[in-house]
Design a protein around this motif. Structure first.
Motif, short mmCIF file in Angstrom:
data_model
loop_
_atom_site.label_atom_id
_atom_site.label_comp_id
_atom_site.label_asym_id
_atom_site.label_seq_id
_atom_site.Cartn_x
_atom_site.Cartn_y
_atom_site.Cartn_z
N PRO A 25 0.64 -1.37 -0.05
CA PRO A 25 -0.09 -0.04 -0.02
C PRO A 25 0.81 1.37 0.07
N GLU A 26 1.93 1.17 0.68
CA GLU A 26 2.74 2.39 0.86
C GLU A 26 3.32 2.87 -0.55
N LYS A 27 3.61 1.83 -1.28
CA LYS A 27 3.79 2.37 -2.95
C LYS A 27 2.67 2.14 -3.84
N ARG A 28 1.46 2.06 -3.28
CA ARG A 28 0.22 2.11 -4.05
C ARG A 28 0.29 0.73 -4.92
N ASN A 29 0.51 -0.45 -4.44
CA ASN A 29 0.75 -1.50 -5.08
C ASN A 29 1.14 -1.69 -6.40
N ALA A 30 2.19 -0.75 -6.60
CA ALA A 30 3.06 -0.65 -7.92
C ALA A 30 3.72 -2.33 -7.95
N MET A 31 3.91 -2.71 -9.01
CA MET A 31 4.38 -4.10 -9.36
C MET A 31 5.94 -4.31 -9.34
N SER A 32 6.34 -4.56 -8.15
CA SER A 32 7.84 -4.79 -8.24
C SER A 32 8.22 -6.04 -8.74
N PRO A 33 9.28 -6.44 -9.01
CA PRO A 33 9.93 -7.78 -9.25
C PRO A 33 9.55 -8.75 -8.12
N GLY A 34 9.45 -8.57 -6.94
CA GLY A 34 9.15 -9.30 -5.86
C GLY A 34 7.66 -9.65 -5.71
N LEU A 35 6.91 -8.68 -6.10
CA LEU A 35 5.50 -8.66 -6.06
C LEU A 35 5.08 -9.84 -7.29
N HIS A 36 5.70 -9.56 -8.57
CA HIS A 36 5.34 -10.62 -9.67
C HIS A 36 5.85 -12.02 -9.00
N TYR A 37 6.78 -12.20 -8.74
CA TYR A 37 7.19 -13.58 -8.12
C TYR A 37 6.10 -14.20 -7.20
N ASP A 38 5.69 -13.32 -6.03
CA ASP A 38 4.92 -13.39 -5.04
C ASP A 38 3.62 -14.02 -5.68
N MET A 39 3.05 -13.13 -6.56
CA MET A 39 1.66 -13.30 -7.32
C MET A 39 1.80 -14.82 -8.15
N GLN A 40 2.94 -14.88 -8.92
CA GLN A 40 3.05 -16.14 -9.51
C GLN A 40 2.80 -17.42 -8.47
N ASP A 41 3.42 -17.19 -7.63
CA ASP A 41 3.58 -18.28 -6.56
C ASP A 41 2.05 -18.53 -5.84
N ALA A 42 1.46 -17.41 -5.59
CA ALA A 42 0.06 -17.60 -4.78
C ALA A 42 -0.82 -18.09 -5.94
N LEU A 43 -0.82 -17.71 -7.17
CA LEU A 43 -1.72 -18.12 -7.80
C LEU A 43 -1.57 -19.57 -8.24
N LEU A 44 -0.48 -20.15 -8.65
CA LEU A 44 -0.16 -21.53 -8.75
C LEU A 44 -0.62 -22.23 -7.70
N ASN A 45 -0.63 -21.89 -6.31
CA ASN A 45 -0.98 -22.60 -5.07
C ASN A 45 -2.60 -22.60 -5.12
N LEU A 46 -3.15 -21.49 -5.42
CA LEU A 46 -4.43 -21.19 -5.19
C LEU A 46 -5.49 -21.94 -6.22
N GLU A 47 -4.56 -22.08 -7.57
CA GLU A 47 -5.39 -22.84 -8.46
C GLU A 47 -5.59 -24.43 -8.17
N TYR A 48 -4.79 -25.15 -7.39
CA TYR A 48 -4.88 -26.18 -7.03
C TYR A 48 -5.57 -26.31 -5.47
N ASP A 49 -5.92 -25.15 -5.00
CA ASP A 49 -6.59 -25.16 -3.60
C ASP A 49 -8.09 -25.36 -3.58
N ALA A 50 -8.41 -26.78 -2.87
CA ALA A 50 -9.75 -27.25 -3.13
C ALA A 50 -10.91 -26.22 -2.57
N GLN A 51 -10.19 -25.43 -1.51
CA GLN A 51 -11.34 -24.61 -0.58
C GLN A 51 -11.87 -23.36 -1.67
N THR A 52 -11.04 -23.11 -2.22
CA THR A 52 -11.06 -21.74 -3.37
C THR A 52 -11.96 -22.25 -4.49
#
Ligand code: ACO
Length: 275
Positions: A25-52
C-alpha cells in the motif's frame, strides 16, 4: 492449514471465496519484481486449492494497483537484461496466463487507483467490479512509453476502438462509473459497498455447477478470436469435454429436474445443486 505468507501479497478467505490482495500500500501496489514472483507463486497454489471456489483479486490501501513499479521494474532492471526478461516473463505469466486460465471464476475488486500495466490483470479476470470513486488511467503516455506488455492488446480486446484510442493516447484518468460505461468493468458501486457487491456476485457463481461455469468462461474467451466455423467446431468439442469433466452430470440433472420434477425454471435460475 494456514496460508503461505508473502512479502508483497496477502491471502484472506471468506468460506469458499479467496481474496488475493496486492499488498504494497505504501507504494500504491506498484508491481515490483518481488510482487510478480509472489503473485505467480500464490496463483499457482490457489489454482489447486480445493477450498477456493471463487478468486477475488484486490489491492490493500488506496490503490488497486499503480501499474509496474517505475523504479524497481523499469529503472533498476534497465541495465540487467536477464533479470528484466525473467521478471517480464513472470509478470506476463501471472497477469495473463495464470489468471485467464484460472479454473475457478475470478473477480477484480477495484477500490482505488488502477494504472498502466494493471489493465492486464484487470482484463484477465472474468469479472470486474469497481468503486464509483476508483481512478483508472493509461498513464504510459504521460511519462514517455506506450501501453506495452500486452496492455494495448487488452484495451482493444475489452473496449470499442474509439475508447481504447482516446484513453491510451490522452492518458486522461477516468472513474469507476466511466469504466462501466465503456465496458471495462461490469458494475460500479460506492466504495463502502464494494466488498458486499463482490460477495453477492461470488454467491451467484457458487450456486452454479462449477464445471459448467469453467467451460463456459473458457469458451467465451476462446471464441472471441475465432471465425464462426472454427467456433462452431470448437464449441461442439468443448461441450463433449465438459460432459466428461462434469462430476455433477449437470445436463442430466438439469433436464430431469426441469422436465420431470418441474422443480425449477431454467430461464429464471439454476437447478438446486446436490449437496
Ligand atoms: N512505480 C513506482 N513507485 C510508485 C508507483 C509506480 N507505478 N506509483 C506510486 N509509487 C510510489 C511513489 O513513488 C511513492 O513512493 P515514495 O513514498 O517512496 O515517494 C508512493 O508510491 C506513494 O505515491 P504518491 O505519488 O505519493 O501517492 P498519491 O496517492 O499522491 O498518488 C498515484 C498515487 C496517482 C497512483 C501516483 O503515485 C502515480 O501517479 N503513480 C504512477 C502511476 C503510473 O503511472 N503507473 C503506470 C506505470 S507504467 C506501467 O505500468 C507500464
Amino acid at each position: 492449514m494456514a496460508d503461505k505468507t508473502y512479502e508483497n501479497v496477502v491471502i484472506e478467505r471468506e468460506g469458499e471465496v479467496t481474496f488475493l490482495y496486492l499488498n504494497r500500500p505504501e507504494k500504491r501496489n506498484a508491481m515490483s519484481p518481488g510482487l510478480h514472483y509472489d503473485m505467480q507463486d500464490a496463483l499457482l497454489n490457489l489454482e489447486y486449492d480445493a477450498q477456493t471456489k471463487v478468486l477475488v483479486l484486490g489491492g490493500k490501501g488506496e490503490a488497486w494497483c499503480a501499474g509496474q513499479d517505475i523504479k524497481t521494474y523499469f529503472r533498476e532492471q534497465g541495465n540487467d537484461p536477464v533479470a528484466r526478461r525473467k521478471t517480464n516473463n513472470t509478470s506476463h505469466n501471472w497477469r495473463h496466463e495464470l489468471l485467464t486460465h484460472f479454473s475457478k471464476p475470478t473477480i477484480a475488486m477495484v477500490q482505488g487507483y488502477c494504472f498502466g500495466g494493471a489493465f492486464t490483470q484487470l482484463s484477465s479476470c472474468d469479472f470486474a467490479i469497481a468503486a464509483d470513486e476508483a481512478i483508472f488511467g493509461l498513464s504510459e503516455v504521460n511519462w514517455g512509453i506506450l501501453p506495452g506488455g500486452i496492455v494495448s492488446w487488452n484495451l482493444t480486446d475489452m473496449l470499442l476502438p474509439r475508447h481504447a484510442m482516446y484513453y491510451a493516447a490522452t492518458g486522461e484518468p477516468f472513474t469507476g462509473k466511466r469504466a462501466v460505461e465503456i465496458g471495462l468493468v461490469n458494475e460500479s458501486v460506492p466504495r463502502a459497498e464494494l466488498k458486499a457487491k463482490t460477495m453477492e456476485l461470488a454467491g451467484k457463481l457458487l450456486k452454479l455447477n462449477p464445471s459448467v461455469v469453467r467451460y463456459t468462461k473458457e469458451a467465451i474467451r476462446a471464441v472471441r478470436h475465432m471465425g464462426h466455423e472454427e467456433a462452431r467446431d470448437y464449441l461442439a468439442v468443448k461441450q463433449d469435454a465438459m460432459h466428461k469433466a462434469d462430476k455433477e452430470i449437470g445436463e442430466k440433472v438439469g433436464m430431469k429436474e426441469c422436465l420431470d420434477a418441474k422443480s425449477y425454471r431454467p430461464g429464471l435460475g439454476p437447478y438446486k445443486r446436490p449437496t
